[in-house]
Design a protein around this motif. Sequence first.
Motif, mmCIF file in Angstrom:
data_model
loop_
_atom_site.group_PDB
_atom_site.id
_atom_site.type_symbol
_atom_site.label_atom_id
_atom_site.label_comp_id
_atom_site.label_asym_id
_atom_site.label_seq_id
_atom_site.Cartn_x
_atom_site.Cartn_y
_atom_site.Cartn_z
ATOM 1 N N ARG A 8 5.948 -8.618 6.072
ATOM 2 C CA ARG A 8 5.153 -8.246 4.902
ATOM 3 C C ARG A 8 4.458 -6.906 5.156
ATOM 4 O O ARG A 8 3.532 -6.828 5.947
ATOM 5 C CB ARG A 8 4.120 -9.318 4.600
ATOM 6 C CG ARG A 8 4.755 -10.633 4.207
ATOM 7 C CD ARG A 8 3.700 -11.639 3.788
ATOM 8 N NE ARG A 8 4.245 -12.954 3.665
ATOM 9 C CZ ARG A 8 4.813 -13.424 2.571
ATOM 10 N NH1 ARG A 8 4.894 -12.681 1.505
ATOM 11 N NH2 ARG A 8 5.288 -14.652 2.540
ATOM 12 N N LEU A 9 4.946 -5.912 4.463
ATOM 13 C CA LEU A 9 4.372 -4.575 4.557
ATOM 14 C C LEU A 9 3.861 -4.172 3.187
ATOM 15 O O LEU A 9 4.401 -4.584 2.169
ATOM 16 C CB LEU A 9 5.436 -3.567 5.012
ATOM 17 C CG LEU A 9 6.099 -3.840 6.356
ATOM 18 C CD1 LEU A 9 7.192 -2.813 6.621
ATOM 19 C CD2 LEU A 9 5.081 -3.828 7.471
ATOM 20 N N VAL A 10 2.824 -3.340 3.181
ATOM 21 C CA VAL A 10 2.264 -2.835 1.931
ATOM 22 C C VAL A 10 2.438 -1.325 1.919
ATOM 23 O O VAL A 10 1.938 -0.630 2.815
ATOM 24 C CB VAL A 10 0.770 -3.202 1.804
ATOM 25 C CG1 VAL A 10 0.174 -2.590 0.547
ATOM 26 C CG2 VAL A 10 0.593 -4.715 1.812
ATOM 27 N N ILE A 11 3.168 -0.842 0.939
ATOM 28 C CA ILE A 11 3.372 0.596 0.783
ATOM 29 C C ILE A 11 2.458 1.078 -0.332
ATOM 30 O O ILE A 11 2.509 0.572 -1.446
ATOM 31 C CB ILE A 11 4.847 0.909 0.446
ATOM 32 C CG1 ILE A 11 5.773 0.368 1.533
ATOM 33 C CG2 ILE A 11 5.041 2.406 0.223
ATOM 34 C CD1 ILE A 11 5.487 0.864 2.933
ATOM 35 N N ARG A 12 1.616 2.039 -0.010
ATOM 36 C CA ARG A 12 0.690 2.607 -0.990
ATOM 37 C C ARG A 12 1.245 3.950 -1.433
ATOM 38 O O ARG A 12 1.148 4.933 -0.707
ATOM 39 C CB ARG A 12 -0.690 2.739 -0.372
ATOM 40 C CG ARG A 12 -1.289 1.370 -0.032
ATOM 41 C CD ARG A 12 -2.631 1.412 0.675
ATOM 42 N NE ARG A 12 -3.561 2.366 0.134
ATOM 43 C CZ ARG A 12 -4.165 3.311 0.868
ATOM 44 N NH1 ARG A 12 -3.932 3.414 2.141
ATOM 45 N NH2 ARG A 12 -5.020 4.132 0.302
ATOM 46 N N GLU A 13 1.844 3.954 -2.617
ATOM 47 C CA GLU A 13 2.450 5.184 -3.139
ATOM 48 C C GLU A 13 1.415 6.282 -3.364
ATOM 49 O O GLU A 13 1.742 7.464 -3.299
ATOM 50 C CB GLU A 13 3.213 4.886 -4.418
ATOM 51 C CG GLU A 13 4.429 4.006 -4.169
ATOM 52 C CD GLU A 13 5.178 3.676 -5.444
ATOM 53 O OE1 GLU A 13 4.965 4.361 -6.459
ATOM 54 O OE2 GLU A 13 5.978 2.735 -5.403
ATOM 55 N N SER A 14 0.169 5.903 -3.601
ATOM 56 C CA SER A 14 -0.880 6.894 -3.844
ATOM 57 C C SER A 14 -1.412 7.506 -2.547
ATOM 58 O O SER A 14 -2.163 8.470 -2.586
ATOM 59 C CB SER A 14 -2.032 6.255 -4.616
ATOM 60 O OG SER A 14 -2.631 5.222 -3.837
ATOM 61 N N SER A 15 -1.010 6.962 -1.414
ATOM 62 C CA SER A 15 -1.505 7.453 -0.130
ATOM 63 C C SER A 15 -0.875 8.800 0.222
ATOM 64 O O SER A 15 0.307 9.020 -0.021
ATOM 65 C CB SER A 15 -1.178 6.447 0.977
ATOM 66 O OG SER A 15 -1.511 6.983 2.242
ATOM 67 N N PRO A 16 -1.655 9.694 0.833
ATOM 68 C CA PRO A 16 -1.072 10.955 1.310
ATOM 69 C C PRO A 16 -0.197 10.750 2.556
ATOM 70 O O PRO A 16 0.548 11.637 2.934
ATOM 71 C CB PRO A 16 -2.297 11.822 1.616
ATOM 72 C CG PRO A 16 -3.388 10.846 1.902
ATOM 73 C CD PRO A 16 -3.102 9.641 1.038
ATOM 74 N N GLU A 21 5.697 6.672 7.724
ATOM 75 C CA GLU A 21 4.563 6.532 8.634
ATOM 76 C C GLU A 21 3.764 5.269 8.310
ATOM 77 O O GLU A 21 3.242 4.613 9.212
ATOM 78 C CB GLU A 21 3.677 7.773 8.567
ATOM 79 C CG GLU A 21 2.425 7.699 9.413
ATOM 80 C CD GLU A 21 2.664 7.463 10.899
ATOM 81 O OE1 GLU A 21 1.737 6.968 11.563
ATOM 82 O OE2 GLU A 21 3.764 7.751 11.398
ATOM 83 N N GLN A 22 3.661 4.910 7.030
ATOM 84 C CA GLN A 22 2.993 3.661 6.669
ATOM 85 C C GLN A 22 3.737 2.472 7.283
ATOM 86 O O GLN A 22 3.123 1.555 7.823
ATOM 87 C CB GLN A 22 2.930 3.506 5.148
ATOM 88 C CG GLN A 22 2.016 4.507 4.465
ATOM 89 C CD GLN A 22 1.990 4.308 2.964
ATOM 90 O OE1 GLN A 22 1.779 3.197 2.480
ATOM 91 N NE2 GLN A 22 2.218 5.385 2.213
ATOM 92 N N SER A 109 -13.063 2.115 0.503
ATOM 93 C CA SER A 109 -11.606 2.068 0.478
ATOM 94 C C SER A 109 -11.093 2.091 1.912
ATOM 95 O O SER A 109 -11.834 2.443 2.849
ATOM 96 C CB SER A 109 -11.050 3.278 -0.281
ATOM 97 O OG SER A 109 -11.264 4.467 0.470
ATOM 98 N N LEU A 110 -9.834 1.753 2.087
ATOM 99 C CA LEU A 110 -9.220 1.801 3.407
ATOM 100 C C LEU A 110 -9.254 3.223 3.947
ATOM 101 O O LEU A 110 -9.572 3.447 5.118
ATOM 102 C CB LEU A 110 -7.787 1.266 3.351
ATOM 103 C CG LEU A 110 -7.030 1.206 4.672
ATOM 104 C CD1 LEU A 110 -7.750 0.320 5.681
ATOM 105 C CD2 LEU A 110 -5.613 0.693 4.428
ATOM 106 N N ASP A 111 -8.960 4.191 3.084
ATOM 107 C CA ASP A 111 -9.001 5.590 3.516
ATOM 108 C C ASP A 111 -10.406 5.991 3.975
ATOM 109 O O ASP A 111 -10.562 6.678 4.987
ATOM 110 C CB ASP A 111 -8.540 6.523 2.392
ATOM 111 C CG ASP A 111 -7.037 6.453 2.152
ATOM 112 O OD1 ASP A 111 -6.300 6.064 3.082
ATOM 113 O OD2 ASP A 111 -6.611 6.778 1.034
ATOM 114 N N ASP A 112 -11.431 5.556 3.246
ATOM 115 C CA ASP A 112 -12.811 5.856 3.647
ATOM 116 C C ASP A 112 -13.126 5.233 5.006
ATOM 117 O O ASP A 112 -13.737 5.873 5.868
ATOM 118 C CB ASP A 112 -13.816 5.353 2.616
ATOM 119 C CG ASP A 112 -13.837 6.183 1.344
ATOM 120 O OD1 ASP A 112 -13.291 7.304 1.359
ATOM 121 O OD2 ASP A 112 -14.391 5.688 0.341
ATOM 122 N N ALA A 113 -12.706 3.991 5.188
ATOM 123 C CA ALA A 113 -12.966 3.303 6.455
ATOM 124 C C ALA A 113 -12.287 4.033 7.616
ATOM 125 O O ALA A 113 -12.888 4.216 8.686
ATOM 126 C CB ALA A 113 -12.498 1.847 6.383
#
Length: 121
Positions: A8-16, A21-22, A109-113
């Motif tokens: 189970r992987l989560v791909i965040r299309e909005s991620s830079p 790499e994700q 957010s995950l990015d903020d963390a």
Amino acid sequence: MNGGDELRLVIRESSPTPVYEQIRAQIEGMVRVGALHDGDRLPSVRQLAGDLRIAPGTVAKAYAELADCGIIDTGAGRAARVKRIKPIPEPLMRAAKTYADEARRLGASLDDAFNVLRAQW
């Protein structure tokens, strides 16, 4: 993965962060925290690409980087398998859980963390 387990992987299309790499980071993380174990079989490149609805080359690149880092073992005609690596120490796992719980509680957010952690590093 063994048996009928599903990766189970989560791909965040909005991620830079690039998709390969994700994938690489999530699989490495699963290995390091003990969710994937020595000898566990990973889905084929085509299978995982189909599951994630992405190009097989993207998964192949992630697998190649994992192999280069010694996280998985790949070979022509063989399934990719997890290699034995040193796990993350339990005290660090507990600290990370506490941090993640607090970041979620505060609405980060995950990015903020990640950015806060990088800044503290």
